[in-house]
Write a protein that holds these residues in place. Structure first.
Motif, PDB file in Angstrom:
ATOM      1  N   TYR A  38       0.844  -1.193   0.000  1.00 32.96           N
ATOM      2  CA  TYR A  38       0.000   0.000   0.000  1.00 32.96           C
ATOM      3  C   TYR A  38       0.877   1.240   0.000  1.00 32.96           C
ATOM      4  O   TYR A  38       1.887   1.311   0.694  1.00 32.96           O
ATOM      5  CB  TYR A  38      -0.913   0.034   1.227  1.00 32.96           C
ATOM      6  N   ARG A  39       0.473   2.215  -0.789  1.00 36.14           N
ATOM      7  CA  ARG A  39       1.095   3.521  -0.783  1.00 36.14           C
ATOM      8  C   ARG A  39       0.005   4.590  -0.852  1.00 36.14           C
ATOM      9  O   ARG A  39      -0.912   4.514  -1.668  1.00 36.14           O
ATOM     10  CB  ARG A  39       2.046   3.707  -1.974  1.00 36.14           C
ATOM     11  N   SER A  40       0.122   5.562   0.030  1.00 33.61           N
ATOM     12  CA  SER A  40      -0.745   6.730   0.002  1.00 33.61           C
ATOM     13  C   SER A  40      -0.128   7.767   0.918  1.00 33.61           C
ATOM     14  O   SER A  40       0.964   7.561   1.460  1.00 33.61           O
ATOM     15  CB  SER A  40      -2.168   6.380   0.478  1.00 33.61           C
ATOM     16  N   HIS A  41      -0.784   8.895   1.069  1.00 33.01           N
ATOM     17  CA  HIS A  41      -0.343   9.886   2.039  1.00 33.01           C
ATOM     18  C   HIS A  41      -1.570  10.631   2.527  1.00 33.01           C
ATOM     19  O   HIS A  41      -2.641  10.611   1.892  1.00 33.01           O
ATOM     20  CB  HIS A  41       0.669  10.868   1.428  1.00 33.01           C
ATOM     21  N   GLU A  42      -1.455  11.258   3.662  1.00 35.89           N
ATOM     22  CA  GLU A  42      -2.589  11.956   4.233  1.00 35.89           C
ATOM     23  C   GLU A  42      -2.969  13.145   3.359  1.00 35.89           C
ATOM     24  O   GLU A  42      -2.125  13.956   3.001  1.00 35.89           O
ATOM     25  CB  GLU A  42      -2.272  12.435   5.649  1.00 35.89           C
ATOM     26  N   VAL A  43      -4.247  13.219   3.007  1.00 39.31           N
ATOM     27  CA  VAL A  43      -4.722  14.315   2.166  1.00 39.31           C
ATOM     28  C   VAL A  43      -5.320  15.410   3.045  1.00 39.31           C
ATOM     29  O   VAL A  43      -5.564  15.206   4.242  1.00 39.31           O
ATOM     30  CB  VAL A  43      -5.768  13.819   1.145  1.00 39.31           C
ATOM     31  N   ASP A  44      -5.551  16.573   2.459  1.00 39.70           N
ATOM     32  CA  ASP A  44      -6.109  17.684   3.206  1.00 39.70           C
ATOM     33  C   ASP A  44      -7.474  17.326   3.784  1.00 39.70           C
ATOM     34  O   ASP A  44      -8.250  16.566   3.188  1.00 39.70           O
ATOM     35  CB  ASP A  44      -6.239  18.910   2.300  1.00 39.70           C
ATOM     36  N   ARG A  45      -7.780  17.901   4.935  1.00 40.11           N
ATOM     37  CA  ARG A  45      -9.009  17.562   5.650  1.00 40.11           C
ATOM     38  C   ARG A  45     -10.264  17.977   4.891  1.00 40.11           C
ATOM     39  O   ARG A  45     -11.356  17.478   5.194  1.00 40.11           O
ATOM     40  CB  ARG A  45      -8.989  18.205   7.043  1.00 40.11           C
ATOM     41  N   HIS A  46     -10.140  18.867   3.924  1.00 31.39           N
ATOM     42  CA  HIS A  46     -11.346  19.300   3.212  1.00 31.39           C
ATOM     43  C   HIS A  46     -11.863  18.232   2.243  1.00 31.39           C
ATOM     44  O   HIS A  46     -12.890  18.449   1.578  1.00 31.39           O
ATOM     45  CB  HIS A  46     -11.107  20.630   2.475  1.00 31.39           C
ATOM     46  N   PHE A  47     -11.182  17.092   2.165  1.00 37.93           N
ATOM     47  CA  PHE A  47     -11.722  15.966   1.409  1.00 37.93           C
ATOM     48  C   PHE A  47     -12.660  15.119   2.274  1.00 37.93           C
ATOM     49  O   PHE A  47     -13.231  14.147   1.789  1.00 37.93           O
ATOM     50  CB  PHE A  47     -10.592  15.093   0.865  1.00 37.93           C
ATOM     51  N   GLY A  48     -12.795  15.480   3.552  1.00 32.91           N
ATOM     52  CA  GLY A  48     -13.695  14.752   4.431  1.00 32.91           C
ATOM     53  C   GLY A  48     -13.119  13.429   4.895  1.00 32.91           C
ATOM     54  O   GLY A  48     -11.956  13.096   4.648  1.00 32.91           O
ATOM     55  N   SER A  49     -13.948  12.648   5.568  1.00 37.95           N
ATOM     56  CA  SER A  49     -13.471  11.382   6.124  1.00 37.95           C
ATOM     57  C   SER A  49     -13.101  10.388   5.046  1.00 37.95           C
ATOM     58  O   SER A  49     -12.244   9.526   5.253  1.00 37.95           O
ATOM     59  CB  SER A  49     -14.533  10.782   7.045  1.00 37.95           C
ATOM     60  N   LEU A  50     -13.717  10.501   3.869  1.00 32.07           N
ATOM     61  CA  LEU A  50     -13.366   9.578   2.794  1.00 32.07           C
ATOM     62  C   LEU A  50     -11.902   9.754   2.412  1.00 32.07           C
ATOM     63  O   LEU A  50     -11.165   8.783   2.236  1.00 32.07           O
ATOM     64  CB  LEU A  50     -14.275   9.792   1.581  1.00 32.07           C
ATOM     65  N   GLY A  51     -11.451  10.991   2.297  1.00 32.53           N
ATOM     66  CA  GLY A  51     -10.047  11.245   2.008  1.00 32.53           C
ATOM     67  C   GLY A  51      -9.150  10.882   3.172  1.00 32.53           C
ATOM     68  O   GLY A  51      -8.060  10.337   2.995  1.00 32.53           O
ATOM     69  N   PHE A  52      -9.609  11.174   4.381  1.00 31.00           N
ATOM     70  CA  PHE A  52      -8.821  10.873   5.574  1.00 31.00           C
ATOM     71  C   PHE A  52      -8.508   9.385   5.681  1.00 31.00           C
ATOM     72  O   PHE A  52      -7.411   8.989   6.073  1.00 31.00           O
ATOM     73  CB  PHE A  52      -9.589  11.339   6.811  1.00 31.00           C
ATOM     74  N   HIS A  53      -9.477   8.538   5.310  1.00 35.12           N
ATOM     75  CA  HIS A  53      -9.286   7.098   5.441  1.00 35.12           C
ATOM     76  C   HIS A  53      -8.210   6.556   4.499  1.00 35.12           C
ATOM     77  O   HIS A  53      -7.720   5.452   4.702  1.00 35.12           O
ATOM     78  CB  HIS A  53     -10.604   6.364   5.208  1.00 35.12           C
TER      79      HIS A  53
END
Length: 209
Positions: A38-53
């Motif tokens: 798996y590779r990802s990184h934390e996205v800005d909070r304005h993407f909501g919980s879907l982005g946070f996950h």
């Protein structure tokens, strides 16, 4: 659309003919060195919980499996992101990959939420996602879900890497159990997922589909 025009369906990724040709013979499943990647990184909070996950699910998966013999290559650090052809080789060397939903769960057409978050985080640099949500968009997360099939879904399919994917619509293209093993965002069904991963015949059927 008040001024006229058409809405057309589009996707967030594109697979060209030469991409399909290059992926025609991916590395044999049994010769792959990594069990789950798996590779990802934390996205800005304005993407909501879907982005946070997207950042949360990789860490949670590694914690949830406990002490197993699985070989993991999981990171949510930006310094570990993999570009270009190296990404293709990375997927081809993985039997399974974690695939969260891509997109956003906040509707912010004028950017008001984005600006509120920026102001809040400038004063509270250590704020958690829950803190930011309560201060900047209480009750607004997941009123809308903006998600679609993503490049990761397409590339993993071409690499015959089995996706441990968050349940979602995937534009009606990917179906749970047929094309991916559904993994809840909080990994609450991890025991079931691990059992399916050990079922060689079922895993083969998923890669063929």
């Amino acid at each position: 659309l008040a001024a006229g025009g058409d809405l057309k369906l589009g996707y967030t990724g594109h697979i060209a003919v030469h991409d399909i040709e290059e992926w025609a013979s991916p590395k044999p499943f049994e010769q792959r060195a990594v069990d789950v990647s798996y590779r990802s990184h934390e996205v800005d909070r304005h993407f909501g919980s879907l982005g946070f996950h997207k950042a949360y699910i990789g860490k949670r998966f590694a914690e949830s499996i406990g002490d197993t013999s699985l070989t993991l290559d999981i990171s949510t650090s930006e310094r570990d992101l993999i570009p270009g052809n190296a990404w293709r080789r990375f997927l081809e060397n993985s039997r399974f990959c974690v695939s969260p939903l891509s997109g956003s769960s906040l509707f912010d057409p004028e950017g008001d939420i984005r600006r509120a978050i920026a102001r809040y985080q400038s004063l509270h640099s250590r704020a958690t996602f829950a803190d930011v949500e309560q201060a900047c968009f209480p009750g607004k997360d997941r009123q809308y879900i903006f998600t679609a099939i993503s490049p990761r879904n397409m590339e993993a399919a071409l690499a015959c890497t089995v996706q441990l994917a968050a349940p979602g619509p995937y534009n009606g293209i990917l179906q749970p159990w047929d094309h991916y093993i559904p993994l809840e965002p909080d990994c609450s069904n991890i025991a079931q997922v691990l059992n399916i991963m050990r079922d060689t015949a079922e895993v083969l059927r998923i890669t063929q589909r």
